[in-house]
Design an enzyme around this catalytic site. Structure first.
Site, PDB file in Angstrom:
ATOM      1  CB  CYS A 127      65.984  -0.573-115.334  1.00  0.00           C
ATOM      2  SG  CYS A 127      67.284  -1.533-114.409  1.00  0.00           S
ATOM      3  CG  HIS A 268      64.225  -3.013-119.003  1.00  0.00           C
ATOM      4  ND1 HIS A 268      65.485  -2.185-118.973  1.00  0.00           N
ATOM      5  CD2 HIS A 268      64.587  -3.863-117.750  1.00  0.00           C
ATOM      6  CE1 HIS A 268      66.322  -2.802-118.122  1.00  0.00           C
ATOM      7  NE2 HIS A 268      65.758  -3.497-117.163  1.00  0.00           N
ATOM      8  CG  ASN A 298      69.022  -5.341-117.306  1.00  0.00           C
ATOM      9  OD1 ASN A 298      69.215  -4.217-117.493  1.00  0.00           O
ATOM     10  ND2 ASN A 298      68.360  -5.574-115.987  1.00  0.00           N
TER      11      ASN A 298
HETATM   12  O1  UT7 Z   1      66.344  -4.473-115.034  1.00  0.00           O
HETATM   13  C1  UT7 Z   1      65.745  -4.724-113.664  1.00  0.00           C
HETATM   14  C2  UT7 Z   1      64.749  -5.900-113.981  1.00  0.00           C
HETATM   15  N1  UT7 Z   1      65.365  -7.239-113.672  1.00  0.00           N
HETATM   16  C3  UT7 Z   1      64.757  -8.019-113.954  1.00  0.00           C
HETATM   17  O2  UT7 Z   1      63.878  -8.125-114.724  1.00  0.00           O
HETATM   18  C4  UT7 Z   1      65.415  -9.720-113.677  1.00  0.00           C
HETATM   19  C5  UT7 Z   1      64.218 -10.394-113.267  1.00  0.00           C
HETATM   20  N2  UT7 Z   1      64.501 -11.795-112.842  1.00  0.00           N
HETATM   21  C6  UT7 Z   1      65.058 -12.746-113.737  1.00  0.00           C
HETATM   22  O3  UT7 Z   1      65.059 -12.400-114.845  1.00  0.00           O
HETATM   23  C7  UT7 Z   1      64.965 -14.179-113.445  1.00  0.00           C
HETATM   24  O4  UT7 Z   1      64.510 -14.161-111.964  1.00  0.00           O
HETATM   25  C8  UT7 Z   1      66.344 -14.585-113.190  1.00  0.00           C
HETATM   26  C9  UT7 Z   1      67.120 -14.765-114.606  1.00  0.00           C
HETATM   27  C10 UT7 Z   1      67.290 -13.331-112.400  1.00  0.00           C
HETATM   28  C11 UT7 Z   1      66.575 -16.032-112.595  1.00  0.00           C
HETATM   29  O5  UT7 Z   1      65.983 -16.848-113.270  1.00  0.00           O
HETATM   30  P1  UT7 Z   1      64.834 -17.872-112.209  1.00  0.00           P
HETATM   31  O6  UT7 Z   1      64.196 -18.829-113.517  1.00  0.00           O
HETATM   32  O7  UT7 Z   1      64.142 -16.945-111.566  1.00  0.00           O
HETATM   33  O8  UT7 Z   1      65.686 -18.917-111.730  1.00  0.00           O
HETATM   34  P2  UT7 Z   1      65.998 -19.185-109.981  1.00  0.00           P
HETATM   35  O9  UT7 Z   1      66.520 -17.671-109.347  1.00  0.00           O
HETATM   36  O10 UT7 Z   1      64.819 -19.334-109.477  1.00  0.00           O
HETATM   37  O11 UT7 Z   1      66.806 -19.948-109.894  1.00  0.00           O
HETATM   38  C12 UT7 Z   1      66.757 -21.352-110.331  1.00  0.00           C
HETATM   39  C13 UT7 Z   1      67.851 -22.120-110.021  1.00  0.00           C
HETATM   40  C14 UT7 Z   1      68.487 -21.900-108.650  1.00  0.00           C
HETATM   41  O12 UT7 Z   1      68.754 -23.455-108.281  1.00  0.00           O
HETATM   42  P3  UT7 Z   1      68.193 -24.233-107.147  1.00  0.00           P
HETATM   43  O13 UT7 Z   1      67.760 -23.600-106.146  1.00  0.00           O
HETATM   44  O14 UT7 Z   1      66.656 -24.701-107.993  1.00  0.00           O
HETATM   45  O15 UT7 Z   1      68.764 -25.388-107.151  1.00  0.00           O
HETATM   46  C15 UT7 Z   1      69.539 -21.127-108.930  1.00  0.00           C
HETATM   47  O16 UT7 Z   1      70.566 -21.151-107.749  1.00  0.00           O
HETATM   48  O17 UT7 Z   1      69.045 -21.736-110.922  1.00  0.00           O
HETATM   49  C16 UT7 Z   1      70.269 -21.650-110.020  1.00  0.00           C
HETATM   50  N3  UT7 Z   1      70.951 -20.436-110.605  1.00  0.00           N
HETATM   51  C17 UT7 Z   1      71.994 -20.474-111.398  1.00  0.00           C
HETATM   52  N4  UT7 Z   1      72.443 -21.726-112.249  1.00  0.00           N
HETATM   53  C18 UT7 Z   1      73.276 -21.484-112.975  1.00  0.00           C
HETATM   54  C19 UT7 Z   1      70.928 -19.123-110.466  1.00  0.00           C
HETATM   55  N5  UT7 Z   1      71.661 -18.394-111.317  1.00  0.00           N
HETATM   56  C20 UT7 Z   1      72.333 -19.430-111.986  1.00  0.00           C
HETATM   57  C21 UT7 Z   1      73.310 -19.257-112.807  1.00  0.00           C
HETATM   58  N6  UT7 Z   1      73.731 -20.293-113.281  1.00  0.00           N
HETATM   59  N7  UT7 Z   1      73.816 -18.059-113.330  1.00  0.00           N
END
Ligand code: UT7
Length: 341
Positions: A127, A268, A298
């Site tokens: 990226c 980004h 993204n």
């Molecule tokens: O370009 C390269 C750089 N990439 C980035 O910068 C991405 C960086 N990371 C992020 O932007 C975030 O970490 C994400 C958007 C990927 C995820 O957000 P988060 O607040 O860190 O959520 P999480 O992974 O901790 O997930 C929280 C909950 C989980 O459920 P439980 O375990 O709390 O029950 C996930 O299973 O949200 C659930 N979850 C979803 N729910 C509905 C994960 N993806 C989804 C989804 N829809 N698409």
């Protein structure tokens, strides 16, 4: 007998100022909304919007390749810069989704835009690739090696997206952005400073493990989804904020400017919460950030290139403005760049 050159042409002349003299971008027609995604995986518009800020993303057609999108963005940048293909000396394409492993996607773009005299290569810095490529171009022009360089950031990420994995498939989209770099006399200081950085110790928190020499795709592993993006979201999030804040501060310090001098930040486009966290830590209003991730998601190496073009064409950045670009991606790789527009 060994002949000694009378002078070294690389050191004989003073370094030149380098400016971005044209920008362009292209996104595919097809839109995939959050509602559309909720019919593919267990997700919903509310989760995607509140966790990422993304509302929709573009999906390239099956027969629309990274080089097709890159060439369209390049032609738009060339038109704005008023240059023809044969004037381009070098094409650098930042991409993690090349048309093929080889030849370089830059070679395919070369033929599509008639850049018959250009040397062509791809840059692999995930990226962050667009700013890495801009800095390489800058060095070539500053040192009088080349006069005109085309830099493209182009991705067809939807071909390496795991559509069964809701943690990642809601994040990515396709598109391309481009910039023409040239020496420009007088006026703007152009590209003032850049800070590039990498840390391979974090390689496994954001990568596509399959398809290379480490895990070639075989009949046996074909169903293991190795040739898709794997990401530890939370860890990447944390590192992204730390790295982009650091890159911004280092690029500003090298430029002898402060954050208060910056008219627009082009970050980004991964997650609106990451952008808000960076704004908070740099002590700059989030209103100064150009954001289009709500429309495109993204798009990796294309993201900052598309945003730069949209900021330029919409008048959000104007001649004389100091612009700060910050990027972050797999590798890990990250960078910050200060330009006088
Ligand atoms: O370009 C390269 C750089 N990439 C980035 O910068 C991405 C960086 N990371 C992020 O932007 C975030 O970490 C994400 C958007 C990927 C995820 O957000 P988060 O607040 O860190 O959520 P999480 O992974 O901790 O997930 C929280 C909950 C989980 O459920 P439980 O375990 O709390 O029950 C996930 O299973 O949200 C659930 N979850 C979803 N729910 C509905 C994960 N993806 C989804 C989804 N829809 N698409």
């Amino acid at each position: 007998m060994k002949r000694t050159p009378r002078s070294n042409p690389r050191s004989a002349k003073p370094l030149r100022t380098v400016s971005i003299v044209g920008t362009g971008s292209y996104v595919p027609e097809k839109i995939l909304s959050n509602a559309d995604l909720s019919r593919i995986v267990a997700t919903d518009d509310n989760w995607i919007t509140t966790r990422t800020g993304i509302k929709e993303r573009r999906i390239a057609a099956d027969d629309e390749y990274t080089s097709d999108m890159g060439a369209k963005a390049a032609l738009a940048a060339m038109e704005q810069a008023e240059i023809k293909g044969e004037e381009i000396d070098l094409i650098l394409v930042a991409t993690a989704t090349p048309d093929m492993v080889f030849p370089a996607t830059a070679c395919f773009i070369q033929t599509k835009i008639g850049a018959t005299k250009a040397a062509c290569l791809d840059i692999s810095a995930a990226c962050a690739g667009f700013l890495f490529a801009v800095e390489i171009a800058q060095q070539f022009i500053a040192c009088h090696t080349y006069d005109t360089v085309l830099v493209v950031g182009a991705e067809k990420l939807t071909t390496i997206t795991d559509w069964t994995e809701r943690n990642t498939c809601v994040l990515f989209g396709d598109g391309a952005g481009a910039a023409i770099l040239r020496h420009r006399d007088g006026g703007s200081h152009g590209l003032i400073s850049t800070h590039l950085a990498s840390d391979g110790n974090f390689a496994d928190i954001l990568w596509m493990p399959g398809g290379g020499t480490r895990h070639p795709i075989t009949r046996e592993n074909a169903d293991d989804h190795l040739q898709t993006i794997k990401m530890s979201g939370k860890e990447v999030y944390k590192q992204a904020v730390i790295a982009m804040v650091d890159a911004a501060k280092k690029a500003l310090a090298k430029a002898d400017l402060t954050i208060d001098d910056i008219a627009c930040v082009i970050p980004h486009q991964a997650n609106i919460r990451i952008i808000e966290a960076i704004a908070d830590r740099l002590k700059i209003s989030v209103d100064k950030f150009f954001v289009n991730l709500d429309r495109y998601g993204n798009t990796s190496a294309a993201a900052v290139a598309i945003a730069l073009d949209e900021a330029n064409r919409s008048g959000r950045i104007k001649a004389g403005d100091y612009v700060l670009m910050v990027v972050f991606g797999g590798g890990l790789t990250w960078a910050g760049s200060v330009i006088e527009w």
